[in-house]
Each structure stands twice: as structure tokens, then as C-alpha cells.
Motif scaffolding. Structure first.
Motif, PDB file in Angstrom:
ATOM      1  N   VAL A   1       0.839  -1.205   0.000  1.00 41.89           N
ATOM      2  CA  VAL A   1       0.000   0.000   0.000  1.00 41.89           C
ATOM      3  C   VAL A   1       0.868   1.247   0.000  1.00 41.89           C
ATOM      4  CG1 VAL A   1      -1.806   1.260   1.238  1.00 41.89           C
ATOM      5  CG2 VAL A   1      -1.861  -1.251   1.177  1.00 41.89           C
ATOM      6  N   ASN A   2       1.928   1.239   0.799  1.00 46.80           N
ATOM      7  CA  ASN A   2       2.822   2.397   0.881  1.00 46.80           C
ATOM      8  C   ASN A   2       3.560   2.618  -0.442  1.00 46.80           C
ATOM      9  OD1 ASN A   2       4.169   4.549   2.216  1.00 46.80           O
ATOM     10  ND2 ASN A   2       5.944   3.228   2.536  1.00 46.80           N
ATOM     11  N   ARG A   3       3.984   1.534  -1.068  1.00 45.64           N
ATOM     12  CA  ARG A   3       4.691   1.659  -2.338  1.00 45.64           C
ATOM     13  C   ARG A   3       3.811   2.300  -3.397  1.00 45.64           C
ATOM     14  NH1 ARG A   3       5.982  -3.312  -2.983  1.00 45.64           N
ATOM     15  NH2 ARG A   3       4.540  -3.972  -4.628  1.00 45.64           N
ATOM     16  N   TRP A   4       2.530   1.887  -3.431  1.00 42.97           N
ATOM     17  CA  TRP A   4       1.630   2.439  -4.445  1.00 42.97           C
ATOM     18  C   TRP A   4       1.228   3.874  -4.130  1.00 42.97           C
ATOM     19  CZ3 TRP A   4       1.369   1.235  -9.185  1.00 42.97           C
ATOM     20  CH2 TRP A   4       1.651  -0.067  -9.594  1.00 42.97           C
ATOM     21  N   GLN A   5       1.042   4.213  -2.853  1.00 42.52           N
ATOM     22  CA  GLN A   5       0.681   5.601  -2.584  1.00 42.52           C
ATOM     23  C   GLN A   5       1.837   6.533  -2.959  1.00 42.52           C
ATOM     24  OE1 GLN A   5      -0.313   6.751   1.387  1.00 42.52           O
ATOM     25  NE2 GLN A   5       1.591   6.039   2.315  1.00 42.52           N
ATOM     26  N   ASN A   6       3.062   6.073  -2.740  1.00 42.01           N
ATOM     27  CA  ASN A   6       4.216   6.890  -3.140  1.00 42.01           C
ATOM     28  C   ASN A   6       4.309   7.013  -4.662  1.00 42.01           C
ATOM     29  OD1 ASN A   6       5.059   7.375  -0.513  1.00 42.01           O
ATOM     30  ND2 ASN A   6       6.365   5.558  -0.441  1.00 42.01           N
ATOM     31  N   ARG A   7       4.018   5.914  -5.345  1.00 44.50           N
ATOM     32  CA  ARG A   7       4.081   5.944  -6.804  1.00 44.50           C
ATOM     33  C   ARG A   7       2.975   6.826  -7.383  1.00 44.50           C
ATOM     34  NH1 ARG A   7       4.492   0.699 -10.900  1.00 44.50           N
ATOM     35  NH2 ARG A   7       4.537   1.927 -12.829  1.00 44.50           N
ATOM     36  N   PHE A   8       1.741   6.676  -6.849  1.00 47.77           N
ATOM     37  CA  PHE A   8       0.625   7.500  -7.344  1.00 47.77           C
ATOM     38  C   PHE A   8       0.911   8.985  -7.171  1.00 47.77           C
ATOM     39  CE2 PHE A   8      -2.388   3.786  -6.215  1.00 47.77           C
ATOM     40  CZ  PHE A   8      -2.260   3.249  -7.487  1.00 47.77           C
ATOM     41  N   SER A   9       1.583   9.347  -6.066  1.00 47.82           N
ATOM     42  CA  SER A   9       1.818  10.764  -5.757  1.00 47.82           C
ATOM     43  C   SER A   9       2.706  11.436  -6.793  1.00 47.82           C
ATOM     44  CB  SER A   9       2.445  10.909  -4.367  1.00 47.82           C
ATOM     45  OG  SER A   9       3.783  10.435  -4.361  1.00 47.82           O
ATOM     46  N   LYS A  10       3.461  10.638  -7.547  1.00 45.40           N
ATOM     47  CA  LYS A  10       4.369  11.180  -8.556  1.00 45.40           C
ATOM     48  C   LYS A  10       3.795  11.080  -9.969  1.00 45.40           C
ATOM     49  CE  LYS A  10       8.445   9.896  -5.811  1.00 45.40           C
ATOM     50  NZ  LYS A  10       7.674   9.351  -4.657  1.00 45.40           N
ATOM     51  N   MET A  11       2.542  10.602 -10.083  1.00 39.75           N
ATOM     52  CA  MET A  11       1.943  10.367 -11.393  1.00 39.75           C
ATOM     53  C   MET A  11       0.778  11.311 -11.650  1.00 39.75           C
ATOM     54  SD  MET A  11       1.848   6.175 -11.287  1.00 39.75           S
ATOM     55  CE  MET A  11       1.413   5.974 -13.041  1.00 39.75           C
ATOM     56  N   THR A  12       0.558  11.630 -12.901  1.00 38.17           N
ATOM     57  CA  THR A  12      -0.650  12.354 -13.290  1.00 38.17           C
ATOM     58  C   THR A  12      -1.797  11.357 -13.421  1.00 38.17           C
ATOM     59  OG1 THR A  12      -0.296  12.070 -15.664  1.00 38.17           O
ATOM     60  CG2 THR A  12       0.763  13.982 -14.610  1.00 38.17           C
ATOM     61  N   VAL A  13      -3.019  11.879 -13.472  1.00 39.24           N
ATOM     62  CA  VAL A  13      -4.178  11.004 -13.654  1.00 39.24           C
ATOM     63  C   VAL A  13      -4.053  10.240 -14.967  1.00 39.24           C
ATOM     64  CG1 VAL A  13      -6.677  10.961 -14.022  1.00 39.24           C
ATOM     65  CG2 VAL A  13      -5.718  12.405 -12.221  1.00 39.24           C
ATOM     66  N   GLU A  14      -3.561  10.908 -16.000  1.00 36.01           N
ATOM     67  CA  GLU A  14      -3.416  10.247 -17.302  1.00 36.01           C
ATOM     68  C   GLU A  14      -2.401   9.119 -17.227  1.00 36.01           C
ATOM     69  OE1 GLU A  14      -5.253  10.564 -20.053  1.00 36.01           O
ATOM     70  OE2 GLU A  14      -6.466  11.863 -18.756  1.00 36.01           O
ATOM     71  N   GLU A  15      -1.344   9.315 -16.470  1.00 37.18           N
ATOM     72  CA  GLU A  15      -0.345   8.244 -16.298  1.00 37.18           C
ATOM     73  C   GLU A  15      -0.926   7.073 -15.521  1.00 37.18           C
ATOM     74  OE1 GLU A  15       3.846  10.786 -16.356  1.00 37.18           O
ATOM     75  OE2 GLU A  15       2.708  10.612 -14.470  1.00 37.18           O
ATOM     76  N   ILE A  16      -1.746   7.369 -14.506  1.00 42.92           N
ATOM     77  CA  ILE A  16      -2.390   6.305 -13.732  1.00 42.92           C
ATOM     78  C   ILE A  16      -3.331   5.507 -14.623  1.00 42.92           C
ATOM     79  CG2 ILE A  16      -3.984   5.820 -11.819  1.00 42.92           C
ATOM     80  CD1 ILE A  16      -2.757   8.228 -10.353  1.00 42.92           C
ATOM     81  N   LYS A  17      -4.027   6.195 -15.517  1.00 45.02           N
ATOM     82  CA  LYS A  17      -4.953   5.506 -16.427  1.00 45.02           C
ATOM     83  C   LYS A  17      -4.249   4.458 -17.290  1.00 45.02           C
ATOM     84  CE  LYS A  17      -8.512   9.073 -17.022  1.00 45.02           C
ATOM     85  NZ  LYS A  17      -9.146  10.017 -17.978  1.00 45.02           N
ATOM     86  N   ASN A  18      -2.968   4.661 -17.514  1.00 46.91           N
ATOM     87  CA  ASN A  18      -2.218   3.744 -18.378  1.00 46.91           C
ATOM     88  C   ASN A  18      -1.649   2.547 -17.627  1.00 46.91           C
ATOM     89  OD1 ASN A  18      -2.578   5.179 -20.816  1.00 46.91           O
ATOM     90  ND2 ASN A  18      -0.936   6.602 -20.270  1.00 46.91           N
ATOM     91  N   LEU A  19      -1.830   2.501 -16.308  1.00 40.06           N
ATOM     92  CA  LEU A  19      -1.360   1.353 -15.543  1.00 40.06           C
ATOM     93  C   LEU A  19      -2.168   0.118 -15.897  1.00 40.06           C
ATOM     94  CD1 LEU A  19      -0.919   2.948 -11.995  1.00 40.06           C
ATOM     95  CD2 LEU A  19       0.923   2.110 -13.476  1.00 40.06           C
TER      96      LEU A  19
END
Length: 286
Positions: free
Chosen positions: A218-236
Motif C-alpha cells: 500500500v505504501n509503495r503504491w501511494q508513493n508511486r501515485f503521488s508522482k503520477m498524473t491522472v493520465e499516467e495512472i490511467k495507463n497502468l
């Protein structure tokens, strides 16, 4: 009655559980019903999107030969000042009376849907509220619903509030929570994290159910999400694109609650308030 459908109108999604004999399937449509409702009113566009999803689910059930359909709604509708308008919209569109679930009943439904054995804690992160319940097969000894969820986090951040300060302040309302033998998370945030972590396409409940989400994941993903735009998250791989703008807030909330509970992991349950509605309200009784 062996064949029936249950529709859950949530703050972010509308879900259908379709039961035909021993076979059970679940379907989800993301509508963001609670978006923009900080003023206390459900917005017309959000209501219309949600009505369309409800009608879609009803038609799906009927096409499968299921005519006994039950509809319930939770915090987004419960707390809105124009909920009577929305309830009438559901009635007009489906000819089905909506059951509006009180906060404490919502907590019970999630618990009885996910309960397995021993002393269980069930965490249900929703769009507009989050429930924590602790109990066993005989009784519930703690239950509380707090009006924080992924849509409310997003709306508050857009209105200038510091996200983590807001989350920590809100979850302090839970007070002293009893310890449990088993910890379960239900709701879209937990399932989505598993899907992203395992790159599930399509979503597979056989993988997500009983999956152990560790604090490190959970911590790894919250840190990763914090550095991504919504558009980048959509591409996961594994993400529901309609959940991309709220997954970071939901992950933050899950992390802060796990820290508050002092636990290093929590299991994901695909059994939730849809099953719990049937157990608590027993609508199948004739």
C-alpha cells in the motif's frame, strides 16, 4: 427464491450482484454519484449517469431471466439534501422502491457479508463514507461509519484542503478500535490495488479474493501515485480508468487506517455489503 439481483448504489459506483441458483456474478459501473456534492446536493449529471447505470443493471438481470431485483443506496444518497428527488428518479426509471440504508446498518451489512471466523475486523472504504466493524459470529462489539471516502477526499482536496491532514483528522473519529484475529478490506479501493499490483486484465475476483495487501504494498503504491498524473495512472495495467482520479486518495486512506490499526497486512474480500444486504434485510422472505 433461487434467482435474484441486488443493486448497490454507491458514492462512486453502481454494482449488481446476480444470483442464479448456486451461481453468483458481480458487475460494476462507475458513475461518481457523489462528485461535486460538498454543498449537500447530488448534481444532475451525476444522478443521470447513475440512473442510466441502474437501468442498465436491471435490464441485464431481466435478460438473464431474473425479475426479483432489490436496490439499496448508502451515504451519498443518505446525506444529500435532495435525496427524495433521486429516490423518486429510481422509482420512475425502474418501478422498484429503493431501500435507503442507515449508517449503522451499512456497517453491519459489510461485516456480515465479509465475515469468516473468529474475531473479524471489516473495513469498507466507500466513496462518501468508510465503515469499520469488529465482531464475531454471535455479536458485533464495535461499529462506526465516518463520512470520509474517495470522492469526499477528492472534492476536499480540490477545494484546497491538505489531503493527509484531512484524512488523519477524519479517521480520529473512530476512537479506540478493538483488536481482531482477522482483518478484511472490502470495496473498490482494495480490489483495485490488487488488480494494479498483479496487473489483472481483466479483473479477476479469483485472484483478488483473500489477497493479502501488506502495508509495504500500500505504501509503495501511494508513493508511486503521488508522482503520477491522472493520465499516467490511467495507463497502468489493471486500473479501471474511471477510478484513476480517486485511487491515490483511497490508497492514502487505506494506508492511514492500517497504520492507525497497527497492522502490517489486511486481506481483501470480494464478499461485501451486497451479500450483507441479503443477510441483514432478508428481502428474499416472502
Amino acid at each position: 427464491m433461487n434467482n435474484y439481483g441486488v443493486i448497490d448504489i454507491g458514492s462512486n459506483s453502481v454494482r449488481l450482484m446476480l444470483v442464479k441458483g448456486e451461481d453468483k456474478q458481480k458487475f460494476v459501473l462507475t458513475t461518481g454519484l457523489a462528485k461535486g456534492s460538498l454543498n449537500g446536493y447530488l448534481q444532475p449529471d451525476s444522478m443521470n449517469r447513475t440512473i442510466d447505470a441502474i437501468v442498465n443493471h436491471c435490464n441485464h438481470a431481466k435478460n438473464e431471466g431474473v425479475n426479483d431485483i432489490f436496490i439499496f443506496a448508502t451515504e451519498a444518497v443518505r446525506s444529500s439534501k435532495n435525496n427524495n428527488e433521486f429516490i423518486q428518479m429510481v422509482k420512475d426509471a425502474t418501478n422498484i422502491d429503493l431501500t435507503l440504508i442507515p449508517a449503522e446498518k451499512e456497517a453491519e451489512m459489510g461485516f456480515y457479508g465479509a465475515y469468516t471466523s473468529g474475531e473479524c475486523l471489516v473495513l469498507d472504504i466507500g466513496g462518501a463514507s468508510t465503515e469499520i466493524v469488529v465482531g464475531n459470529k454471535d455479536s458485533i462489539r464495535y461499529k462506526k461509519s465516518v463520512p470520509i471516502g474517495i470522492i469526499r477526499i477528492m472534492d476536499n482536496v480540490k477545494n484546497g484542503r491538505d489531503k493527509l491532514e484531512y484524512i488523519r483528522n477524519m479517521i480520529s473519529a473512530y476512537g479506540d478500535i478493538p483488536k481482531a484475529d482477522n482483518y478484511y478490506a472490502i470495496g473498490g479501493t482494495a480490489g483495485s490495488l490488487v488488480a494494479i499490483n498483479e496487473e489483472l486484465e481483466p479483473y479477476d475476483m479469483n485472484v483478488t479474493h483473500n489477497y493479502e495487501l501488506t502495508l509495504d504494498i500500500v505504501n509503495r503504491w501511494q508513493n508511486r501515485f503521488s508522482k503520477m498524473t491522472v493520465e499516467e495512472i490511467k495507463n497502468l495495467k489493471g486500473i479501471d480508468k474511471k477510478r484513476a482520479e480517486v485511487i491515490e486518495g483511497g490508497t492514502n486512506l487505506l494506508y492511514e487506517i492500517m497504520k492507525m490499526l497497527d497492522i502490517t497486512s489486511i486481506r481483501v474480500s470480494e464478499n461485501d455489503n451486497l451479500e450483507g444486504f441479503v443477510k441483514v434485510y432478508n428481502p428474499l422472505r416472502r
